[in-house]
Design a protein around this motif. Structure first.
Motif, PDB file in Angstrom:
ATOM      1  N   GLY A 217      83.289 144.672  88.796  1.00  0.00           N
ATOM      2  CA  GLY A 217      83.079 143.349  89.383  1.00  0.00           C
ATOM      3  C   GLY A 217      84.023 142.365  88.707  1.00  0.00           C
ATOM      4  O   GLY A 217      84.089 142.331  87.480  1.00  0.00           O
ATOM      5  N   VAL A 218      84.771 141.611  89.503  1.00  0.00           N
ATOM      6  CA  VAL A 218      85.766 140.715  88.921  1.00  0.00           C
ATOM      7  C   VAL A 218      85.597 139.302  89.478  1.00  0.00           C
ATOM      8  O   VAL A 218      85.653 139.100  90.694  1.00  0.00           O
ATOM      9  CB  VAL A 218      87.202 141.213  89.213  1.00  0.00           C
ATOM     10  N   GLY A 219      85.364 138.350  88.593  1.00  0.00           N
ATOM     11  CA  GLY A 219      85.242 136.953  89.000  1.00  0.00           C
ATOM     12  C   GLY A 219      86.298 136.111  88.294  1.00  0.00           C
ATOM     13  O   GLY A 219      86.494 136.238  87.089  1.00  0.00           O
ATOM     14  N   VAL A 220      86.996 135.286  89.065  1.00  0.00           N
ATOM     15  CA  VAL A 220      88.008 134.395  88.480  1.00  0.00           C
ATOM     16  C   VAL A 220      87.736 132.970  88.945  1.00  0.00           C
ATOM     17  O   VAL A 220      87.496 132.733  90.132  1.00  0.00           O
ATOM     18  CB  VAL A 220      89.441 134.821  88.889  1.00  0.00           C
ATOM     19  N   LEU A 221      87.740 132.042  87.985  1.00  0.00           N
ATOM     20  CA  LEU A 221      87.582 130.619  88.299  1.00  0.00           C
ATOM     21  C   LEU A 221      88.751 129.877  87.665  1.00  0.00           C
ATOM     22  O   LEU A 221      89.041 130.073  86.476  1.00  0.00           O
ATOM     23  CB  LEU A 221      86.244 130.123  87.760  1.00  0.00           C
ATOM     24  N   LEU A 222      89.436 129.068  88.450  1.00  0.00           N
ATOM     25  CA  LEU A 222      90.603 128.337  87.949  1.00  0.00           C
ATOM     26  C   LEU A 222      90.462 126.847  88.244  1.00  0.00           C
ATOM     27  O   LEU A 222      90.133 126.464  89.369  1.00  0.00           O
ATOM     28  CB  LEU A 222      91.882 128.843  88.632  1.00  0.00           C
ATOM     29  N   SER A 223      90.681 126.012  87.229  1.00  0.00           N
ATOM     30  CA  SER A 223      90.759 124.567  87.448  1.00  0.00           C
ATOM     31  C   SER A 223      92.220 124.169  87.241  1.00  0.00           C
ATOM     32  O   SER A 223      92.839 124.581  86.259  1.00  0.00           O
ATOM     33  CB  SER A 223      89.880 123.821  86.455  1.00  0.00           C
TER      34      SER A 223
ATOM     35  N   LEU B   4      94.575 134.629  92.959  1.00  0.00           N
ATOM     36  CA  LEU B   4      95.287 134.037  94.108  1.00  0.00           C
ATOM     37  C   LEU B   4      94.300 133.425  95.099  1.00  0.00           C
ATOM     38  O   LEU B   4      94.555 132.362  95.678  1.00  0.00           O
ATOM     39  CB  LEU B   4      96.164 135.095  94.788  1.00  0.00           C
ATOM     40  N   LYS B   5      93.168 134.091  95.254  1.00  0.00           N
ATOM     41  CA  LYS B   5      92.149 133.575  96.164  1.00  0.00           C
ATOM     42  C   LYS B   5      91.560 132.268  95.617  1.00  0.00           C
ATOM     43  O   LYS B   5      91.328 131.313  96.364  1.00  0.00           O
ATOM     44  CB  LYS B   5      91.048 134.623  96.336  1.00  0.00           C
ATOM     45  N   ALA B   6      91.330 132.240  94.297  1.00  0.00           N
ATOM     46  CA  ALA B   6      90.787 131.032  93.663  1.00  0.00           C
ATOM     47  C   ALA B   6      91.783 129.879  93.822  1.00  0.00           C
ATOM     48  O   ALA B   6      91.399 128.740  94.107  1.00  0.00           O
ATOM     49  CB  ALA B   6      90.510 131.297  92.185  1.00  0.00           C
ATOM     50  N   LEU B   7      93.089 130.179  93.654  1.00  0.00           N
ATOM     51  CA  LEU B   7      94.137 129.160  93.811  1.00  0.00           C
ATOM     52  C   LEU B   7      94.116 128.592  95.231  1.00  0.00           C
ATOM     53  O   LEU B   7      94.124 127.377  95.437  1.00  0.00           O
ATOM     54  CB  LEU B   7      95.506 129.793  93.510  1.00  0.00           C
ATOM     55  N   GLU B   8      94.041 129.515  96.197  1.00  0.00           N
ATOM     56  CA  GLU B   8      94.017 129.097  97.600  1.00  0.00           C
ATOM     57  C   GLU B   8      92.814 128.192  97.868  1.00  0.00           C
ATOM     58  O   GLU B   8      92.927 127.160  98.533  1.00  0.00           O
ATOM     59  CB  GLU B   8      93.947 130.365  98.455  1.00  0.00           C
ATOM     60  N   ARG B   9      91.684 128.564  97.308  1.00  0.00           N
ATOM     61  CA  ARG B   9      90.467 127.777  97.540  1.00  0.00           C
ATOM     62  C   ARG B   9      90.558 126.401  96.870  1.00  0.00           C
ATOM     63  O   ARG B   9      90.104 125.405  97.432  1.00  0.00           O
ATOM     64  CB  ARG B   9      89.243 128.540  97.036  1.00  0.00           C
ATOM     65  N   ALA B  10      91.166 126.359  95.674  1.00  0.00           N
ATOM     66  CA  ALA B  10      91.326 125.072  94.982  1.00  0.00           C
ATOM     67  C   ALA B  10      92.239 124.167  95.797  1.00  0.00           C
ATOM     68  O   ALA B  10      91.990 122.972  95.953  1.00  0.00           O
ATOM     69  CB  ALA B  10      91.884 125.293  93.591  1.00  0.00           C
ATOM     70  N   GLU B  11      93.305 124.759  96.347  1.00  0.00           N
ATOM     71  CA  GLU B  11      94.242 123.972  97.166  1.00  0.00           C
ATOM     72  C   GLU B  11      93.582 123.465  98.438  1.00  0.00           C
ATOM     73  O   GLU B  11      93.723 122.304  98.803  1.00  0.00           O
ATOM     74  CB  GLU B  11      95.470 124.831  97.522  1.00  0.00           C
ATOM     75  N   ASN B  12      92.846 124.351  99.102  1.00  0.00           N
ATOM     76  CA  ASN B  12      92.161 123.951 100.337  1.00  0.00           C
ATOM     77  C   ASN B  12      91.202 122.809 100.097  1.00  0.00           C
ATOM     78  O   ASN B  12      91.089 121.881 100.892  1.00  0.00           O
ATOM     79  CB  ASN B  12      91.373 125.132 100.912  1.00  0.00           C
TER      80      ASN B  12
END
Lengths: 300, 173
Positions: free
Chosen positions: A198-204, A283-291
């Motif tokens: 299980g892999v979770g990534v959170l980016l601010s 990459l998904k976290a980045l996309e979500r932060a941008e959106n």
């Protein structure tokens, strides 16, 4: 099924005093999807089951508007978290994780608190809540104590819960602006399976929407307990979030992992996949932060 | 220990005494004698025992009978109307070959009904998610998905599913 007496307290204090009076012969139960299976298999043989389902509490995640904290009650079902628009919109990492736990039938009754106190290395529910810096609230006859959820897990099947203590909720502090997050369970199929990983990534992100201000990389089944890949997180801070840097962070996280061979997968493969999935979730976290930033106002 | 519970069973208000250790499945099959709901694995893996409680699909093998108090229970027997006319989902399973040996059918149909009651325009993806906890060892699932889809308002043609993995899962990093 083996006989037991089912007790239905309405308050936490009542639950605790019922437990205290019966000691080892009593076991708490919430959704029951694990406890009842263990009783059927003979792994548990309580004389008393004390239900936590009828203790008055909120039935879906809610935000404290003054502090910006998100409250996830231990007795909330996975389904109520999955369906929460608040979670879907602002805590996608949590939504990613709960939507693939078990089946609809299981998620309709199984609780997030039950998932956490089982403390299996694969606990899907734990990874996102740790990545979100969640704090566990634990109640007992002595009152309430709180701790970092990360430190709640002591070993496979072991959590920091004394006899009679009850995990009541996980509180998530306000997120930084420009934050995106994602979780993925890796296995042979999405539903009805414990993850191989299980892999979770959170980016601010900083205001440039590119530089990493804060990172959380949280892994399940990569060690005896859920854990944070601190070296990999540290590597990302201050760097541009792109495929290259995320791949390097993934490699570091793989090195930090204490993966092992098991029936669901072998160690070298798990380590490789930590690298692949940290990058993919990053990459998904980045996309979500941008959106979210493009959407203009950040409400949480 | 035993306790008295009141609940609505397939539309009929009931009051009865249940054992604390009874599962809802035991109550339905052994005490009420309604045998449509099946016991497969007894541990929440197969979905054969799926029933609907207050609109939500649950595994009756992992649900305590004591917890049915004050709630509404629907089993497969509650779908057809009094004169024997089948529910559209039941008809669809017959017409689309969604039934072979029949053991998983009540659970599949109840899982499908809970989905369509909440989301009458369920897509193929949503149908697959709703029955992810139901095992069928005969049909290969395609006909079951077709059956539920034929009743859903959302019937646009989509490519037939040959694997469970989604695109997202298979995509390389």
């Amino acid at each position: 099924m083996r006989k037991f007496t089912y007790l239905v307290p309405k308050t936490l204090d009542e639950a605790i005093s019922l437990h205290e009076a019966r000691g080892e012969r009593a076991k708490y139960i919430a959704g029951g999807t694990d406890v009842l299976v263990k009783i059927k298999e003979g792994k548990l043989a309580p004389d008393y089951l004390i239900s936590l389902k009828h203790i008055l509490s909120q039935d879906r995640p809610f935000l404290n508007n003054e502090t910006g904290e998100l409250y996830v009650g231990a007795f909330m079902t996975h389904r109520s978290i999955e369906k929460s628009p608040l979670v879907q919109l602002h805590y996608p990492i949590l939504h990613d994780a709960v939507k693939n736990i078990g089946s609809v039938q299981i998620r309709n009754v199984a609780t997030i608190g039950g998932n956490l106190v089982n403390a299996v290395p694969s606990a899907d529910g734990a990874i996102p809540l740790i990545a979100l810096d969640g704090k566990a609230h634990i109640y007992s006859a002595k009152g309430e104590r709180t701790m970092e959820l990360l430190r709640f897990f002591l070993g496979p099947g072991q959590c920091d819960l004394g006899r009679g203590e009850i995990l009541t909720e996980v509180v998530i502090p306000p997120q930084r602006p420009r934050t995106g997050s994602a979780y993925m369970k890796h296995g042979r199929r999405e539903a009805m399976e414990l993850p191989m990983l299980g892999v979770g990534v959170l980016l601010s992100l900083e205001e440039d929407l590119n530089t990493c201000a804060q990172a959380r990389i949280c892994l399940g089944v990569a060690a005896p307990t859920p854990f944070r890949a601190l070296m990999a997180e540290k590597f990302l801070v201050g760097k541009a979030i792109n495929a290259e840097n995320l791949a390097e962070a993934g490699r570091i996280a793989g090195d930090e992992s204490r993966v092992r061979d098991s029936i669901r997968g072998v160690a070298w493969y798990r380590r490789e996949m930590v690298g692949v999935l940290v990058k993919r979730m990053g990459l998904k976290a980045l996309e979500r932060a941008e959106n979210k930033a493009e959407g203009g106002r950040l409400t949480v | 220990m035993a306790r008295e519970v009141s609940f609505v069973f397939n539309g009929n208000p009931m009051k009865m005494t249940v054992g604390d250790h009874w599962t809802l499945l035991h109550l339905i099959r052994e005490e009420l004698g309604y045998l449509g709901t099946k016991e497969g694995c007894g541990s929440g893996e197969c979905g054969a025992c799926t029933v609907i409680v207050d609109g939500e699909a649950v595994n009756s093998c992992l649900f305590l009978a004591a917890e049915i108090d004050g709630r509404e229970l629907l089993t497969i027997e509650g779908l057809a109307v009094g004169d024997g006319t089948l529910h559209p989902l039941q008809k669809a399973f017959i017409e689309n070959g969604g039934i072979q040996c029949g053991f998983c059918s009540p659970g599949m149909i109840m899982a499908g009904k809970a989905l369509l009651d909440e989301n009458p325009n369920a897509t193929e993806e949503e149908i697959k998610e709703a029955i992810a906890g139901n095992l069928c060892r005969c049909t290969g699932y395609v006909q079951i998905i077709e059956s539920i889809k034929s009743v859903s308002g959302h019937q646009t043609e989509e490519p037939r599913v040959i694997a469970w993995k989604t695109e997202e899962n298979d995509r390389d990093a």
